[in-house]
Motif scaffolding. Structure first.
Motif, PDB file in Angstrom:
ATOM      1  N   SER A   1      33.496  45.899  22.754  1.00 25.53           N
ATOM      2  CA  SER A   1      32.974  44.901  23.681  1.00 25.53           C
ATOM      3  C   SER A   1      32.391  45.590  24.915  1.00 25.53           C
TER       4      SER A   1
ATOM      5  N   TRP B   1      31.817  38.641  22.336  1.00 24.64           N
ATOM      6  CA  TRP B   1      32.472  38.127  21.127  1.00 24.64           C
ATOM      7  C   TRP B   1      32.649  36.619  21.208  1.00 24.64           C
TER       8      TRP B   1
ATOM      9  N   GLY C   1      37.149  36.575  21.025  1.00 28.61           N
ATOM     10  CA  GLY C   1      36.740  36.889  22.380  1.00 28.61           C
ATOM     11  C   GLY C   1      37.834  36.693  23.407  1.00 28.61           C
TER      12      GLY C   1
END
Length: 290
Positions: free
Chosen positions: A122, A165, A177
């Motif tokens: 991420s 995400w 996420g």
């Protein structure tokens, strides 16, 4: 009453904090009391007995240790999205007509002063300062008028979110996420509900909610701006599920998140956030690259 969890020489222990910030191991005062905060909330009359133990605590009950999340082992971690109009507007989201609900898992829980690892996959990790509610009684189909009686207390929280995400993957991967390891720091303590004159938190519906990122104020809101009050949230959730002692509810975040800024601001290796809400102290979290 301020309740925290310390990792002491005897292992994790629920402690009550004195006015001069000494930590009292409640089990050392009353051996019939559980050693965990979740256990204390599950015990009938547990908070009343904890207050009595604190009032009579001898000096030998003072302990030291590393501060953990107040409730390291919640049964549920429930989150309310878009509960502030200004946050919904900054994200170009419709104003919800009922609470927007999602969840996290136990792997996300971290305590104050923890270091959270940023997932290598991420590049858009964001912050969200949130008032967190701890449930103190089992409840199903709770009426709004009765809902506050089911709340044990309050703590700071940070709903850390991997935006790339949450929104950037096929279909939108909210679950992934929101649930990387450590993405729900809480603490440093739980302040019990109830009148201020009795040692409780008072009304939590008009508290400032602030977050600093690396010393710069990024969020500066107030729980007075909730779209859905705590009674409304508890009543809504219990239409569907049974809430139990030790469950946590993250109640939403005000405007100022990194994703809505121009240009966006993301948490990076070495970043530190500080969440301060009303009388709940400050929750500090450091972040490090994976």
């Amino acid at each position: 009453m301020k309740l925290a969890t310390l990792h002491t020489a005897r292992g994790p222990r629920v402690v009550a904090m004195t006015h001069d910030d000494r930590a009292i191991d409640l089990n050392l005062v009353d051996s019939s009391l559980p050693t965990s905060l979740r256990g204390l909330l599950e015990l009938e009359g547990g908070l009343t007995r904890a207050a009595a133990a604190l009032a009579s605590a001898p000096d030998v009950a003072v302990v030291e240790g590393d501060v953990l999340a107040p409730i390291p082992d919640p049964g549920k971690v429930i989150c309310i999205g878009l509960n502030y109009r200004d946050h919904a507007e900054e994200t170009n989201s419709p104003i919800p007509s009922e609470p927007v609900v999602f969840g996290k898992f136990g792997n996300t829980i971290r305590g104050p002063e923890a270091t959270v690892t940023l997932p290598a996959v991420s590049e858009q990790v964001d912050y969200e300062a949130e008032l967190v509610v701890a449930i103190g009684r089992t409840g199903k189909n709770v009426a709004e008028a009765d809902a506050m009686r089911y709340i044990a207390g309050y703590m700071n929280g940070n709903d850390v979110s991997a935006r790339d995400w949450q929104k950037g993957r096929p279909g939108g991967q909210w679950l992934l996420g929101k649930t990387p390891d450590g993405f729900a720091p809480t603490g440093p303590y739980l302040l019990t509900a109830g009148p201020v004159e009795d040692g409780g938190a008072g009304d939590p519906h008009d508290w400032p909610v602030k977050l600093e990122l690396n010393g710069e104020t990024m969020q500066d809101g107030s729980t007075a701006d909730f779209l859905f009050t705590l009674p409304q949230i508890v009543a809504h959730l219990t239409k569907i599920m049974t809430l139990e002692p030790g469950d946590l509810i993250f109640t939403g975040t005000p405007a100022g998140v990194g994703a809505a800024r121009k240009p966006p601001v993301w948490i990076a290796d070495g970043s530190e956030t500080a969440v301060t809400i009303g009388p709940l102290g400050t929750l500090r979290t450091r972040f490090a690259a994976e």
